[in-house]
Design a protein around this motif. Sequence first.
Motif, PDB file in Angstrom:
ATOM      1  N   GLY A   1       0.779  -1.222   0.000  1.00 15.05           N
ATOM      2  CA  GLY A   1       0.000   0.000   0.000  1.00 15.05           C
ATOM      3  C   GLY A   1       0.815   1.278   0.000  1.00 15.05           C
ATOM      4  O   GLY A   1       0.273   2.365  -0.189  1.00 15.05           O
ATOM      5  N   GLU A   2       2.139   1.192   0.191  1.00 13.28           N
ATOM      6  CA  GLU A   2       2.937   2.407   0.279  1.00 13.28           C
ATOM      7  C   GLU A   2       3.173   3.005  -1.110  1.00 13.28           C
ATOM      8  O   GLU A   2       3.371   2.292  -2.095  1.00 13.28           O
ATOM      9  CB  GLU A   2       4.276   2.144   0.976  1.00 13.28           C
ATOM     10  N   LEU A   3       3.159   4.317  -1.168  1.00 10.65           N
ATOM     11  CA  LEU A   3       3.368   5.038  -2.418  1.00 10.65           C
ATOM     12  C   LEU A   3       4.826   4.939  -2.860  1.00 10.65           C
ATOM     13  O   LEU A   3       5.737   5.193  -2.072  1.00 10.65           O
ATOM     14  CB  LEU A   3       2.992   6.506  -2.231  1.00 10.65           C
ATOM     15  N   LEU A   4       5.053   4.582  -4.133  1.00  7.88           N
ATOM     16  CA  LEU A   4       6.407   4.528  -4.683  1.00  7.88           C
ATOM     17  C   LEU A   4       6.680   5.653  -5.667  1.00  7.88           C
ATOM     18  O   LEU A   4       7.833   5.995  -5.931  1.00  7.88           O
ATOM     19  CB  LEU A   4       6.644   3.189  -5.377  1.00  7.88           C
ATOM     20  N   GLY A   5       5.633   6.217  -6.241  1.00  5.82           N
ATOM     21  CA  GLY A   5       5.838   7.285  -7.206  1.00  5.82           C
ATOM     22  C   GLY A   5       4.552   7.615  -7.925  1.00  5.82           C
ATOM     23  O   GLY A   5       3.459   7.212  -7.524  1.00  5.82           O
ATOM     24  N   HIS A   6       4.694   8.360  -9.042  1.00  5.99           N
ATOM     25  CA  HIS A   6       3.544   8.797  -9.817  1.00  5.99           C
ATOM     26  C   HIS A   6       3.833   8.656 -11.315  1.00  5.99           C
ATOM     27  O   HIS A   6       4.982   8.816 -11.746  1.00  5.99           O
ATOM     28  CB  HIS A   6       3.228  10.264  -9.543  1.00  5.99           C
ATOM     29  N   GLU A   7       2.789   8.377 -12.069  1.00  2.30           N
ATOM     30  CA  GLU A   7       2.879   8.459 -13.526  1.00  2.30           C
ATOM     31  C   GLU A   7       2.343   9.822 -13.948  1.00  2.30           C
ATOM     32  O   GLU A   7       1.262  10.243 -13.520  1.00  2.30           O
ATOM     33  CB  GLU A   7       2.078   7.367 -14.214  1.00  2.30           C
ATOM     34  N   ALA A   8       3.092  10.522 -14.796  1.00  2.23           N
ATOM     35  CA  ALA A   8       2.670  11.826 -15.287  1.00  2.23           C
ATOM     36  C   ALA A   8       1.788  11.654 -16.522  1.00  2.23           C
ATOM     37  O   ALA A   8       2.113  10.879 -17.428  1.00  2.23           O
ATOM     38  CB  ALA A   8       3.890  12.679 -15.633  1.00  2.23           C
ATOM     39  N   LEU A   9       0.684  12.373 -16.538  1.00  2.00           N
ATOM     40  CA  LEU A   9      -0.278  12.313 -17.638  1.00  2.00           C
ATOM     41  C   LEU A   9      -0.570  13.730 -18.115  1.00  2.00           C
ATOM     42  O   LEU A   9      -0.501  14.694 -17.349  1.00  2.00           O
ATOM     43  CB  LEU A   9      -1.578  11.641 -17.181  1.00  2.00           C
TER      44      LEU A   9
END
Length: 283
Positions: free
Chosen positions: A55-63
Motif C-alpha cells: 500500500g505504500e506510495l512509490l511514485g507517480h505516472e505523469a499524464l
Amino acid sequence: MPQPELIRHLNTRFHGGAGPGGSDHFEVAGTQEVQARFGGRLFRSLFQPVVARGGELLGHEALLQVQGPGGEGVSPRTIFELASDEEALALDHMACTLHVLNFARQGHGQRGLLALNLSPRALLAFAGGQEALFQAVLAACGLSPQRVVLEVTDHGFEDCTALAAAIAQCRGRGYHTAIDNFGRFSCDIERLEALAPDIVKLDRCLIGHAGHLGFARQVLGEMCAEIRRLGMRLVSQSIESPQQLQAAMASGADLFQGYLIGRPSAVCLPLGHAEPRVCEMSA
C-alpha cells in the motif's frame, strides 16, 4: 537554477525567446503550476499514484491534460495520432519537460519515482543522444535519471532490435524503463525478454477480464509468473474495482495503479502515503 529562470531558458532554447506573447511556450500559472502552450492548445500535468503491494506510495505516472483553443477538453491520444512525426517528437519532448517542472515544484525530494510516457520513436531519439537537454532540466530540478521511469508501448509488429538497444542504452544511463500496455497488442514473452525492460505494465484488458472470469484469472497468473521469472517488476494498472484489485493481487503483481488506487491530480501524494484499499487486500 531557480525555476522561473529555467523556464525563460527553455523558452529561449525551444522557441527563440517566445514568452507569454508567443505561440509555443512554458508559463507559470497563478498557483505556481507550470503550463505549456503548444499549437494553440493548453497542456497541464496530472500525476497518478503508483503503490506497492503493502500500500505504500512509490511514485507517480505523469499524464497530460489538454484544452483546445476554446477551453474544450482534447484527448492527448488524438493529438499525437494527428501529429506528424516531427510534431509528435516535439510534443513528447515538451510533455516530459513540463512534467519534470511540475513534479519538481512540489518538493521532489519527497515524491519518489516519476514515470514518463514516450513513443517508441521518441525513445529511439532519446537513446540516440537527444536527451542532453532533458538531462540538464533534470539536474536543474534536482532530479537524477534514477528517479525517472521511461514508459513505452510496444505494438509487437516490428523488429524489436532497435527498441531493445534503446532500452538498454537508457538503462545504462541510469533510467528505469517500462513496457506499457503489455497484452493489448501482444503477449509475446520471448519478445519481452528480448526488450528487457525493468518494469512491465499490464494492459487494462487483462485485468478487466481477470476481474470476473476465472479462466482469464488463471491465464493472467501464469503469464505474470513468466514475467517475474525474467526478473521484471509487474504493474497492474487501470484498477477500478475491488474485484480487479483482488485479481491483480492474486496474479502476483508488484505495483498497482488505477482510479480505485488514486485518480490523476495536479498535486502529488506524499511519499509516506499508504493506500488503505491495498493495505486491506494484502493483509
